[in-house]
Design a protein around this motif. Structure first.
Motif, PDB file in Angstrom:
ATOM      1  N   ILE A  66     -33.733 -12.249   1.963  1.00  9.21           N
ATOM      2  CA  ILE A  66     -33.336 -11.715   3.271  1.00  9.21           C
ATOM      3  C   ILE A  66     -34.219 -10.512   3.601  1.00  9.21           C
ATOM      4  CG2 ILE A  66     -31.470 -10.616   4.567  1.00  9.21           C
ATOM      5  CD1 ILE A  66     -29.488 -12.181   2.855  1.00  9.21           C
ATOM      6  N   ARG A  67     -34.701 -10.488   4.806  1.00  7.66           N
ATOM      7  CA  ARG A  67     -35.541  -9.365   5.245  1.00  7.66           C
ATOM      8  C   ARG A  67     -34.763  -8.519   6.246  1.00  7.66           C
ATOM      9  NH1 ARG A  67     -37.278 -10.233   1.268  1.00  7.66           N
ATOM     10  NH2 ARG A  67     -39.248 -11.159   0.651  1.00  7.66           N
ATOM     11  N   VAL A  68     -34.657  -7.232   5.957  1.00 10.46           N
ATOM     12  CA  VAL A  68     -33.934  -6.304   6.810  1.00 10.46           C
ATOM     13  C   VAL A  68     -34.912  -5.263   7.332  1.00 10.46           C
ATOM     14  CG1 VAL A  68     -32.076  -4.592   6.893  1.00 10.46           C
ATOM     15  CG2 VAL A  68     -31.804  -6.661   5.511  1.00 10.46           C
ATOM     16  N   SER A  69     -34.830  -4.950   8.603  1.00 11.64           N
ATOM     17  CA  SER A  69     -35.752  -3.988   9.220  1.00 11.64           C
ATOM     18  C   SER A  69     -35.559  -2.612   8.588  1.00 11.64           C
ATOM     19  CB  SER A  69     -35.497  -3.908  10.730  1.00 11.64           C
ATOM     20  OG  SER A  69     -36.220  -2.831  11.292  1.00 11.64           O
ATOM     21  N   ASN A  70     -36.664  -1.929   8.312  1.00 11.93           N
ATOM     22  CA  ASN A  70     -36.562  -0.576   7.748  1.00 11.93           C
ATOM     23  C   ASN A  70     -36.278   0.466   8.822  1.00 11.93           C
ATOM     24  OD1 ASN A  70     -38.989  -0.284   9.039  1.00 11.93           O
ATOM     25  ND2 ASN A  70     -40.214  -0.182   7.175  1.00 11.93           N
TER      26      ASN A  70
END
Length: 247
Positions: free
Chosen positions: A241-245
């Protein structure tokens, strides 16, 4: 527990009959790095049901239970009162059961990460029923393992599988539950026990939290954990899962 509902896996280990479960079934636990450090020290925490927040786990009385429903023309008797009292006492007693929870859901779920491992130090551990049982020291306990059933209406003690039933709003958890019942019938005064465990036997994979926002920190954590836990170094991976920084 009615042993007719279970397969006997080995001495003092029973698996609830289900088409979805066998000893090779993969199970997953969303938790925190503190669990991993405890595992590396050979310790695994088993908590009581009453450490959870749900009223059914706590053993609280719930007037919405079908156990309290009666036709309007039938009077409420002392026998009814005694029965309800006995069932409440049973709920309270079973709330002390030592319990460990996993999920059957192999796909990563954002909601599971948020609920059970929401910080940057969250992890997901993969194991199997067999590997977990083989890795943990269970002398002195009988283990009952089962897939949780989900029911919209009644999860009262009149349900033969009460201890493996939850309300349907938990159904996305796809929970597999392990009950550790002391063979001497004792009830611990503590909220949990720490059992001995062999981490390399238990752990198949460890995923790192998707909430690690900085890419450099992600790389550092992966490298550091592989170095710290050398016996598990090939079992660490990043979350998919990629989460915005920016969040």
């Amino acid at each position: 527990f009615n042993l007719e509902d279970f397969y006997k896996l080995r001495h003092n280990v029973y698996l609830l009959k289900s088409p979805n479960l066998n000893v090779q079934t993969k199970i997953y636990k969303y938790t925190d790095l503190r669990t991993l450090f405890a595992l590396s020290d050979g310790k695994f925490r088993i908590s009581k049901r009453n450490s959870y927040t749900d009223c059914w786990e706590l053993g609280e009385n719930d007037l919405r239970s079908i156990e309290h429903l009666r036709p309007v023309e039938l009077p409420y008797t002392q026998q009814d009162a005694n029965l309800f009292s006995q069932r409440l006492a049973y709920r309270k007693k079973t709330s002390h059961l030592l319990t460990s929870c996993f999920t059957l859901e192999s796909a990563e779920l954002y909601s599971m990460w948020k609920c059970f491992a929401s910080s940057e130090t969250g992890i997901r551990i993969t194991t199997t029923i067999k590997d977990f049982i083989d890795s943990i020291e269970i002398s002195g306990y009988t283990i009952y393992i089962g897939e949780m059933l989900y029911n919209k209406y009644d999860v009262g003690v009149n349900n033969p599988l009460f201890l493996f039933t939850k309300k349907d709003f938990y159904s996305t958890e796809k929970e597999v539950r392990f009950y550790f019942v002391p063979n001497d019938g004792s009830i611990s005064k503590e909220t949990h026990v720490m059992l001995k465990i062999d981490a390399p036997v238990m752990i198949n994979e460890v995923l790192l939290s998707p909430f690690i926002k900085e890419s450099k920190m992600k790389g550092w954590m992966l490298k550091s954990l592989k170095s710290e836990f050398s016996l598990l170094s090939n079992k660490f991976n990043h979350s998919s899962i990629r989460v915005s920084n920016i969040l």
